[in-house]
Scaffold this motif. Structure first.
Motif, short mmCIF file in Angstrom:
data_model
loop_
_atom_site.label_atom_id
_atom_site.label_comp_id
_atom_site.label_asym_id
_atom_site.label_seq_id
_atom_site.Cartn_x
_atom_site.Cartn_y
_atom_site.Cartn_z
N LYS A 31 58.56 66.83 99.69
CA LYS A 31 59.88 67.22 100.19
C LYS A 31 61.02 66.77 99.27
O LYS A 31 61.91 67.54 98.97
N PRO A 32 60.97 65.52 98.78
CA PRO A 32 62.08 65.10 97.92
C PRO A 32 61.79 65.19 96.43
O PRO A 32 62.55 64.66 95.63
N ALA A 33 60.67 65.84 96.03
CA ALA A 33 60.28 65.76 94.61
C ALA A 33 59.60 67.03 94.10
O ALA A 33 58.98 67.76 94.86
N MET A 34 59.75 67.23 92.79
CA MET A 34 59.02 68.30 92.12
C MET A 34 58.54 67.79 90.77
O MET A 34 59.10 66.86 90.20
N ALA A 35 57.48 68.43 90.27
CA ALA A 35 56.96 68.11 88.95
C ALA A 35 57.47 69.17 87.99
O ALA A 35 57.55 70.35 88.32
N VAL A 36 57.82 68.74 86.78
CA VAL A 36 58.41 69.60 85.76
C VAL A 36 57.67 69.39 84.46
O VAL A 36 57.39 68.25 84.08
N ARG A 37 57.34 70.50 83.77
CA ARG A 37 56.67 70.36 82.48
C ARG A 37 57.01 71.55 81.59
O ARG A 37 57.53 72.56 82.04
N LEU A 38 56.63 71.39 80.32
CA LEU A 38 56.80 72.45 79.35
C LEU A 38 55.57 72.47 78.45
O LEU A 38 55.56 71.86 77.38
N GLY A 39 54.49 73.09 78.93
CA GLY A 39 53.31 73.33 78.12
C GLY A 39 52.55 72.12 77.63
O GLY A 39 51.96 72.17 76.57
N MET A 40 52.54 71.04 78.36
CA MET A 40 51.75 69.89 77.94
C MET A 40 51.28 69.13 79.16
O MET A 40 51.71 69.39 80.27
N ARG A 41 50.40 68.16 78.95
CA ARG A 41 49.85 67.39 80.07
C ARG A 41 50.86 66.41 80.66
O ARG A 41 50.77 66.05 81.80
N PHE A 42 51.81 65.95 79.86
CA PHE A 42 52.85 65.05 80.35
C PHE A 42 53.82 65.84 81.22
O PHE A 42 54.17 66.97 80.89
N HIS A 43 54.27 65.27 82.32
CA HIS A 43 55.26 65.95 83.16
C HIS A 43 56.32 64.96 83.62
O HIS A 43 56.17 63.75 83.51
N ILE A 44 57.39 65.51 84.12
CA ILE A 44 58.50 64.73 84.68
C ILE A 44 58.48 64.94 86.19
O ILE A 44 58.34 66.06 86.66
N VAL A 45 58.62 63.87 86.93
CA VAL A 45 58.80 63.98 88.38
C VAL A 45 60.30 63.87 88.63
O VAL A 45 60.94 62.90 88.25
N CYS A 46 60.85 64.90 89.23
CA CYS A 46 62.27 64.93 89.57
C CYS A 46 62.39 64.62 91.06
O CYS A 46 61.81 65.32 91.90
N VAL A 47 63.13 63.58 91.39
CA VAL A 47 63.28 63.13 92.78
C VAL A 47 64.72 63.35 93.23
O VAL A 47 65.66 62.91 92.57
N GLU A 48 64.86 64.02 94.36
CA GLU A 48 66.19 64.24 94.93
C GLU A 48 66.66 62.97 95.65
O GLU A 48 66.00 62.50 96.56
N VAL A 49 67.78 62.42 95.18
CA VAL A 49 68.32 61.20 95.78
C VAL A 49 69.73 61.39 96.33
O VAL A 49 70.32 60.46 96.84
N GLY A 50 70.28 62.59 96.19
CA GLY A 50 71.61 62.88 96.71
C GLY A 50 72.67 62.04 96.03
O GLY A 50 72.63 61.80 94.82
N GLU A 51 73.60 61.58 96.81
CA GLU A 51 74.75 60.85 96.27
C GLU A 51 74.41 59.45 95.77
O GLU A 51 75.27 58.78 95.21
N GLN A 52 73.17 59.00 95.95
CA GLN A 52 72.75 57.69 95.42
C GLN A 52 72.53 57.74 93.92
O GLN A 52 72.34 56.70 93.29
N LEU A 53 72.52 58.94 93.34
CA LEU A 53 72.25 59.12 91.92
C LEU A 53 73.22 58.33 91.06
O LEU A 53 74.42 58.32 91.31
#
Length: 155
Positions: A31-53
């Motif tokens: 619910k608060p997260a997605m995985a992001v990548r660009l053609g490789m095994r390494f990925h970024i987890v993007c977490v929604e934190v709202g105004e706490q960012l």
């Protein structure tokens, strides 16, 4: 290594920027997260934190490689043209620096991205294949693999 993490204000707006502007593959895996990548095994987890960012500085950036200098220039022109549409906060000028032709931008979530082209075909493995290039704290160079291993074990 498998992944890194960054934060966003709003998952929907951020995903649109990642997919449409940066060309990244995104999957929502929580619910608060997605995985992001660009053609490789390494990925970024993007977490929604709202105004706490909390904004980060340019040293905490993510690099996106492109095949040519012209692609860097095209991405730069697109970033300027689409700045308002994607909420891009800042777009730097393209420049030759640290062996690449690149520019930096700050996205809607205060994350820094470097769109870059390695003119000499530099590959990620080259960092490690080249080995240590700088001296240790006491001024000596790492001259042998066993010396490096000893230094790592005692750190």
């Amino acid at each position: 290594m498998s992944h890194g993490t960054l934060e966003c204000y709003d998952m929907v707006r951020t995903r649109r920027f990642y997919e449409e502007f940066l060309g990244l593959e995104c999957v929502r895996h929580g619910k608060p997260a997605m995985a992001v990548r660009l053609g490789m095994r390494f990925h970024i987890v993007c977490v929604e934190v709202g105004e706490q960012l909390k904004p980060v500085n340019m040293l905490n950036h993510w690099g996106v490689d492109v095949a040519t200098r012209e692609e860097v220039d095209r991405a730069h022109a697109d970033a300027l043209r689409l700045k308002d549409e994607y909420g891009i906060r800042q777009v730097g000028k393209p420049q030759d620096m640290h062996g690449v032709y690149s520019f930096y931008l700050v996205d809607l979530d205060h994350n820094w991205w470097e769109v870059q082209h390695y003119a000499n075909g530099f590959l990620h493995d080259d960092y490690f294949d080249f080995g240590d290039r700088f001296a240790m704290a006491d001024g000596r160079n790492f001259e042998r693999e066993d010396e490096l291993a000893i230094r790592v074990e005692t750190a």
